[in-house]
Scaffold this motif. Structure first.
Motif, short mmCIF file in Angstrom:
data_model
loop_
_atom_site.label_atom_id
_atom_site.label_comp_id
_atom_site.label_asym_id
_atom_site.label_seq_id
_atom_site.Cartn_x
_atom_site.Cartn_y
_atom_site.Cartn_z
N SER A 371 0.79 -1.23 0.09
CA SER A 371 -0.07 0.03 -0.01
C SER A 371 0.94 1.35 0.15
N ALA A 372 0.42 2.25 -0.74
CA ALA A 372 1.11 3.73 -0.83
C ALA A 372 2.53 3.54 -1.16
N SER A 373 2.67 2.39 -1.89
CA SER A 373 4.24 2.25 -2.68
C SER A 373 4.10 2.52 -4.12
N TYR A 374 3.13 3.06 -4.76
CA TYR A 374 3.28 2.84 -6.35
C TYR A 374 3.10 4.28 -6.92
N HIS A 375 3.97 4.74 -7.76
CA HIS A 375 3.61 5.85 -8.51
C HIS A 375 2.85 5.99 -9.59
N VAL A 376 2.23 4.83 -10.04
CA VAL A 376 1.27 4.65 -11.09
C VAL A 376 0.45 3.40 -10.76
N LEU A 420 -3.13 2.00 -3.20
CA LEU A 420 -2.03 1.26 -3.78
C LEU A 420 -0.98 2.53 -4.22
N ALA A 421 -1.47 3.55 -4.49
CA ALA A 421 -0.62 4.73 -4.91
C ALA A 421 -0.04 5.46 -3.72
#
Length: 645
Positions: A371-376, A420-421
Motif C-alpha cells: 500500500s502507498a508504494s506505487y507511483h502509477v 496502492l498509490a
C-alpha cells in the motif's frame, strides 16, 4: 495462422480435458489433496461454496493450464527460442520431436504421452529463470494430471496436418513475435472461467489512453529512479507501476515499452540488459486468475527477448518478472486483512490458495501490492458482483466504508487502486491512478458511499470520462474512466468528458470510432463540444453527490432546471419501489404485447416495465406479465386469472 479457428479448436480441447480431469479428480491421488485445500480455504473463511462447485473451478484452471502449457512450448519451438522440439514444428520439427519421444520411451518404457508432455514443460522451464516461473509448483496444471489417452489426444492435436502436404495445422512462427492472440485465449478459452472471473481484456487503444494520463505525468513528477516511497529502507530506487487486475498483461506490456523507450532516451550508453532489468523492476502485476498470470508472464518474457534482440532463451541472463497470482483486495502489505509491523515488517498474511504465489520470497524484494508504494496504478477491474457468500461478506467487511447493498467489485477496487498509490501531502507527491470501470456505481445505490464519502473526502479526482457511448470491443457494460491522485482534493474543478451521442454503428476499427476519437481529440480542450461529447471543467461539488449524470450537450443544464422546478419527488408518489415478486422462471410469466393474453383467455396482466423501455418520459413495454397476486400479495387461484371468454 487462423486465430479464430485456433481458439475454437482449443476451446474443444479444454472441454475434453475438463471432462477427463473430472473423472481423474475422484482418484485418491488427487482427491485427498484437493479436499485438503478446499477444507483449508473453508476453515480460513475464504469461501462458502460447496466442494463440487469449487472443484469445477479447479478443473477448469487445470485444463486451461495444460492447454496453455502446450501453447507456450509450441510458440517457443516454432520461433526458435529453444533448440529442442518436444511437440512439433515445421521443416522436420515434428519428426525430430517424435524421434526424441521414442528415445525417451526406450529409456523409460513405463512412461506415456502424459510424461512426455511433462518433459516438455520441464525442458522449457530449464531454458531460463523466467520460463521456470511458468511451470512452478503453483501452476494449477500440477493439481490434476490428465489420463494417458487425454494427453495423447492433446499431443496429437498439435501434430495434426492442416492439408494434404502435411503442413502443420497451426504454426506459431512469426517474425514479430506477436503474442496478442494470447489475449483472445485468455478471454475465451474457458467458458466457466470467463463467467467466474469476468475475463475481459483491455483494448490496446484504451490502455494507451490511460497510460497517457497517468504514466506520462508520473515520469515527469518522479523521474525514472525515485526513492522507494514505502517503509522499507532496503528497497532499490525506481519508478513503480502496478496493474492489480492485470489479466493477460496489456497494461504491463504497454508500460514496459514506454519505460524502455524513456530509459533509452535518458541513458543511451547503458548496457541493454541493465536497461531491461530496471524497466522490469518498475512493472508489477497481480491477478486472481492463475492462467491470466501465466499468459501475462509469457507475453512479458517474449517482449523482453525481443527488446534485447535475443533469439534464444538459453542465452538470456537471469531476470525477474514481478507478476503474481493473488487477490489484490486482500493480499499485500497494508491490505485491509493484512496485519503488519512497520518496524520489522512482520506480516501476518491471509490464507492463500495453492495457485497463489503472491507471498513467495521473490516478491517480498519488491513489496508487491504494498500500500502507498506505487507511483502509477492502472487497470480494468472486474465489474461483476461476487457470487460466493463468504467472499462477498469478506470484501464487504474489509471495504465497509464503500461497499453497500448489492455492490459490484468495481467499488472496492476503486478504493484499492487509490490506496496502492503513494499518498501525497505537503512533502510528497501523490501517485497517479487510472482505471476504466463499470459506470453502474454512478447511478445505483451501492455507489453512494464511494462517491459521497471516499471520493469527496479522500482522493483527488482529476478526470471523469464517460466512455459509455464509445465502442470498446467486449465491453457490453457501460464504462467510465476515472483518473486521479491519492491525496486530499486540492482543486475546485474536475475535467469531465460528457457523452452526447453514442456510436451510430460499430466501427471497423474500434480505435477509430467517432466517439472514441472525439474523447481523445477533445480531452485537452475544455469547453469544447462535438456531436459526440462535450468537455467541461465541473465544479467539484457537482460530483460530490450521488448519483452522477455525465450527459453532455446541455443535459446537465436541463437536469438542474428540472430539479429546481419540480414541486415534488418520486418518493412522494410511490409507496415502494423495487422487487415485488420472484418468479424463478421469468419466461413462463411473460407474454408479448400482441394479443397473446386475449387469445389465451388470461385477464390479469400488467405491463412489464424494465429500464430500457423508459425513454424520453415515455414507457413502451414489449411484454405483459401474468400477474398472479391479489392486492394483498396473496397468490390467486387459476379461476381468478382466467376470464370467461
Amino acid at each position: 495462422m487462423d486465430r479464430a479457428a485456433l481458439l475454437k479448436d482449443l476451446q474443444r480441447e479444454v472441454r475434453a480435458l475438463t471432462d477427463d480431469l473430472r473423472e481423474r479428480a475422484a482418484d485418491p491421488e488427487f482427491s485427498e489433496k484437493l479436499d485438503r485445500e478446499y477444507k483449508a480455504a473453508k476453515t480460513a473463511e475464504r469461501l462458502a461454496i460447496g466442494y463440487e462447485t469449487w472443484l469445477e473451478d479447479q478443473l477448469s484452471q487445470a485444463a486451461v493450464g495444460w492447454v496453455l502449457g502446450t501453447v507456450f512450448v509450441r510458440f517457443c519451438e516454432d520461433n526458435g527460442l529453444v533448440d529442442e522440439r518436444w511437440i512439433a514444428g515445421a521443416n522436420g520439427g515434428t519428426e525430430h520431436a517424435i524421434d526424441l519421444q521414442s528415445a525417451y520411451f526406450s529409456s523409460s518404457p513405463t512412461h506415456t504421452d502424459r510424461d512426455w508432455l511433462i518433459q516438455a514443460f520441464h525442458g522449457l522451464s530449464s531454458a531460463s529463470t523466467a520460463t521456470a516461473e511458468l511451470f512452478n509448483e503453483h501452476n494449477p496444471l500440477w493439481k490434476i494430471t490428465p489420463s494417458h489417452p487425454a494427453a495423447k489426444r492433446l499431443l496429437s492435436f498439435w501434430r495434426a496436418p492442416g492439408d494434404e502436404s502435411g503442413t502443420l495445422r497451426y504454426d506459431f512462427a512469426d517474425p514479430d513475435w506477436d503474442t496478442r492472440f494470447l489475449g483472445d485465449l485468455y478471454q475465451d478459452l474457458s467458458e466457466h472461467a470467463k463467467k467466474t472471473y469476468a475475463l475481459l481484456q483491455t483494448p490496446e487503444f484504451v490502455e494507451e489512453f490511460i497510460l497517457d494520463l497517468t504514466l506520462k505525468p508520473a515520469i515527469d513528477d518522479f523521474g525514472l529512479e525515485p526513492e522507494y516511497p514505502g517503509p522499507r529502507e532496503d528497497m532499490p530506487n525506481g519508478l513503480r507501476l502496478i496493474d492489480p487486475t492485470c489479466g493477460s498483461g496489456h497494461f504491463l506490456l504497454g508500460a514496459f515499452h514506454r519505460l524502455l523507450a524513456e530509459w533509452e532516451r535518458r541513458a543511451p550508453g547503458m548496457d541493454r540488459w541493465e536497461l531491461i532489468r530496471r524497466v522490469l523492476y518498475s512493472v508489477h502485476g497481480v491477478d486472481k486468475n492463475p492462467f491470466a498470470v501465466a499468459i501475462a508472464r509469457f507475453r512479458l518474457l517474449v517482449a523482453v527477448l525481443k527488446a534485447a534482440d535475443e533469439k534464444q532463451l538459453s542465452n538470456a541472463p537471469n531476470f525477474a518478472m514481478n507478476v503474481a497470482v493473488g487477490d489484490s483486495l486482500i493480499h499485500g502489505r497494508g491490505a485491509p486483512q493484512v496485519q503488519d509491523e512497520i518496524e520489522g515488517l512482520e506480516m501476518n498474511p491471509p490464507h492463500t490458495y495453492v495457485a497463489e504465489d503472491i507471498y513467495d520470497p521473490q516478491f517480498s524484494n519488491v513489496d508487491l501490492l504494498g500500500s502507498a508504494s506505487y507511483h502509477v496504478v492502472v487497470g480494468n477491474p472486474p465489474y461483476i458482483t461476487v457470487k460466493d457468500k463468504q467472499e462477498n461478506a469478506n470484501y464487504r467487511e474489509l471495504y465497509k466504508d464503500v461497499c453497500r447493498g448489492k455492490y459490484a467489485l468495481s467499488v472496492p477496487f476503486a478504493k484499492r487502486f487509490f490506496r496502492l498509490a503513494t499518498r501525497g501531502d505537503e512533502d510528497r507527491r501523490a501517485g497517479h491512478v487510472g482505471q476504466i470501470t463499470a459506470n453502474s456505481f454512478m447511478k445505483r445505490e451501492f455507489g453512494k458511499n464511494l462517491i459521497e464519502q471516499y471520493f469527496v473526502n479522500s482522493v483527488h479526482l482529476t478526470d471523469v470520462i464517460d466512455t459509455s457511448g464509445a465502442y470498446i470491443p467486449g465491453h457490453g457494460t457501460p464504462t467510465v474512466i476515472l483518473v486521479g491522485r491519492n491525496r486530499f482534493p486540492n482543486a475546485t474543478r474536475i475535467r469531465a468528458v460528457l457523452g452526447i451521442q453514442g456510436e451510430p454503428e460499430q466501427p471497423k476499427v474500434a480505435a477509430e470510432g467517432r466517439v472514441w476519437r472525439a474523447i481523445v481529440d477533445q480531452i485537452d480542450q475544455t469547453d469544447s463540444e462535438s456531436q459526440w461529447v462535450s468537455v467541461v471543467d465541473l465544479e467539484r461539488e457537482r460530483l460530490a453527490k450521488h448519483p452522477w449524470s455525465l450527459s453532455g450537450g446541455g443535459a446537465d443544464v436541463l437536469l438542474d432546471w428540472l430539479q429546481a422546478e419540480a414541486n415534488q419527488r418520486l418518493m412522494n408518489r410511490a409507496d415502494s419501489i423495487g422487487i415485488t415478486s420472484v418468479t424463478g422462471e421469468d419466461d413462463l410469466y411473460l407474454l408479448p404485447k400482441n394479443g397473446s393474453a386475449f387469445r389465451l383467455r388470461i385477464d390479469v396482466t400488467i405491463p412489464l416495465v424494465t429500464g430500457d423501455v423508459v425513454r424520453d418520459y415515455v414507457i413502451a413495454p414489449d411484454y405483459d406479465s401474468i400477474w398472479v397476486y391479489s392486492t394483498i400479495f396473496e397468490v390467486e387461484s387459476m379461476d381468478s386469472l382466467s376470464g370467461t371468454r
